[in-house]
Design an enzyme around this catalytic site. Sequence first.
Site, PDB file in Angstrom:
ATOM      1  N   CYS A  22     -14.293 -15.852  -0.236  1.00 60.92           N
ATOM      2  CA  CYS A  22     -15.188 -15.067  -1.087  1.00 60.92           C
ATOM      3  C   CYS A  22     -14.672 -13.628  -1.174  1.00 60.92           C
ATOM      4  O   CYS A  22     -14.484 -12.974  -0.140  1.00 60.92           O
ATOM      5  CB  CYS A  22     -16.599 -15.096  -0.513  1.00 60.92           C
ATOM      6  N   CYS A  25     -17.057 -11.134   0.254  1.00 59.20           N
ATOM      7  CA  CYS A  25     -17.013 -11.127   1.725  1.00 59.20           C
ATOM      8  C   CYS A  25     -15.843 -10.275   2.209  1.00 59.20           C
ATOM      9  O   CYS A  25     -15.960  -9.523   3.182  1.00 59.20           O
ATOM     10  CB  CYS A  25     -16.849 -12.546   2.268  1.00 59.20           C
ATOM     11  N   ASP A 409      17.348   7.797 -17.941  1.00 56.84           N
ATOM     12  CA  ASP A 409      18.515   8.526 -17.462  1.00 56.84           C
ATOM     13  C   ASP A 409      19.727   7.794 -18.046  1.00 56.84           C
ATOM     14  O   ASP A 409      19.597   6.664 -18.531  1.00 56.84           O
ATOM     15  CB  ASP A 409      18.533   8.487 -15.932  1.00 56.84           C
ATOM     16  N   ASP A 602      17.964   6.257 -11.525  1.00 57.32           N
ATOM     17  CA  ASP A 602      18.548   5.611 -10.351  1.00 57.32           C
ATOM     18  C   ASP A 602      18.990   6.581  -9.263  1.00 57.32           C
ATOM     19  O   ASP A 602      19.219   6.181  -8.127  1.00 57.32           O
ATOM     20  CB  ASP A 602      19.760   4.767 -10.767  1.00 57.32           C
ATOM     21  N   ASP A 606      17.062  12.114 -10.131  1.00 60.91           N
ATOM     22  CA  ASP A 606      15.997  11.591 -10.994  1.00 60.91           C
ATOM     23  C   ASP A 606      14.638  11.542 -10.291  1.00 60.91           C
ATOM     24  O   ASP A 606      13.620  11.269 -10.926  1.00 60.91           O
ATOM     25  CB  ASP A 606      16.342  10.168 -11.464  1.00 60.91           C
TER      26      ASP A 606
END
Length: 706
Positions: A22, A25, A409, A602, A606
């Site tokens: 549940c 729950c 990039d 990458d 960046d």
Amino acid sequence: MKHIKNTNDKIKRTYILNGLDCANCAQKIEEQIQQLPYVIEASVFFAQCKLTVFYKDEESISYEKQLKQLVKKIEPHVDVCTMDETKLAVSDQEKKMHKKMLSVMIGILFFVLALYCSDYRMIQIFLYFGSYGMIGYPVLQTAVNNMIRRRFFDEYFLMTIATLGAFAIGEYSEAIAVMLFYRIGEYFQSKALYHSRQSIGALLAMKPEFATVVSEEGERKISPEQVGIGDIILVKPGEKIPIDGIIVEGESDLDVSALTGESMPKYVICKDKVLSGSVNGSGILKIKVTTDYENSTLAKILEMVEHAANKKTKTEAFMTKFARYYTPVVVGIAFLLAFLPPILFAEATFSEWLYRALVFLVISCPCALVISIPLGYFSGIGALSKNGILIKGSRILEDLTQVSAVVFDKTGTLTKGTFQVLSVHPEPGYTTDELLKYAAYGEIYSNHPIAQSIRAMYTKPLCTSKITDYQEESGNGVVLFLDGQQLLVGNEKMLRRHQVIFRPNTAIGTIVYVAYQKKYIGSLVIGDELKPDAKVVVQALKKVGVQKTVMLSGDTVAVAQNVAYAVGLDEVYGELLPNQKLQYVENLCTLSKPQKVVFVGDGMNDTPALARADIGIAMGGMGSDAAVETADIVLMHDEVSKIALAIQLARKTKKIIWQNIVFAFGVKAFVLILGALGIATLWEAVFADMGVSVLAILNALRILKK
């Protein structure tokens, strides 16, 4: 059971919650445990039946028994188990399930006998009560326990009141039928949930059980967590690669589908980098380990998938809050429906309107919504993971559906990042070899692909003792002293900044200028190659409705424009420093609201833009650790074309979730109206509750098949 000591001294432990079926729950357990004084943080992962607890210190773990008792008090049918106890607990759960089904079967037998005893009223009533007790005992018991703890308005309370009310007005057979169908619906819901967990669990079952370490003493099998960096491991055909590394002996075909979603095997040879989670095909491989297990590709995948679904989206948070008010409101309407009409209208009978109110009660439980929404998001995260797209939260999945702009990039993102020196242009008085030597000294400490290409071109040994005062100027190049004389290696900006007179190189490519002793000595042209799917991603993004595609590069404007033209981007900006990339992304995010902006990169440079963008996407293969850590999404195989796939899967996930919401609300509203008009019976009410729950769960699982 995991037992991990973190650097800040808090202790993490993970438990299995057997019998947790549940979502409400799960929410209650999490909220109650977080209030404990010896717990810093607690998270319940409903889809995996897991509880993760961060204790304050070693001493706090002594309260583990009290924690288990608290969970038992909240949900008596849930057992808190350590990993070692799980199998035994699962066996106990299965025994309990068999006992429950046996009692249901006996209850059905009593019910059938009662139907054939219509001429013997007292016996029939006795059999009805016996049938009701056998079938409904678990529901009645849980309802009473919850009421003692002052917890009302859950499904157990509603089913108890509804069926006892039906008994009170003499609707014995219908009361039993409602309880029977509720129990059967509950069983099918548990089965559907079990199968969904099996499907999702398959994604989390990639962890290898052992690693075979090769040493002078021979071969030995140990846990992947015990393998050290630099160890040599042996991977036989059919085995999973347990940790990232580099092949030192052997060649083979690898099945990388678990990481990338690609079915095509990847051929690898000596010196190739291999990722954990790949399955070895035919050859025997010896691999030198390059990272510990905790930081390996596979471990990061498992951690991301396991924890992503616990970060709630706005939809989930709203539904959780909505469920708290929805059920009590419907119960209040049911109460008014039972008593107001008989008081206001003489022809209205109490038994008739009580029956209609009971229909209201059965329908009011929002199980279908509470279960199917988080399950839908988790299935979406699982589908993305199967395609090599790791996402760090279901909130990101929701944001992906609103993307209007994607910013790239260049190097390592749209291009391969495997640079090579295309041409060397020494000034008069200098040789090609001399120019390459000075350039190699300038790039001696850099890990940038351009630096690596220059060092690869100059194969002679370099003496680091000749270098002093090495400094990197972000986005421009490096300045150092070689044999006591200043050496500059970088772009035009660097030479102008140091007032060096030079002759600009107009070739297409990345130009690296070199100056020694304040004198310009030449330049190098560095070239990069487009990724095969660079053009594909732009076309695919346009097809899924992305309005703007942009490239930001630190490279020259000419090189950046050349790449942008080849790929088909809308806008391009070159010669940008990291802070300028950040400023552009920040401005675009502000202008695009409420739509979302994606930044794809990458490198370390960046990282600021990845963090500022609404959604940051990093390359998982060649991306820097900082970029992968900062990003919201990681592409395991560095395939930028999968960005469009991620957007498609996110939209499909949201579509299915809204199908569940509309379907559940629609059916419930329709049956509520029919119930109020006296047309719907308790039978239709049960379908509107449990039937809709099962169908919503099955619908959510469709995402995993995509």
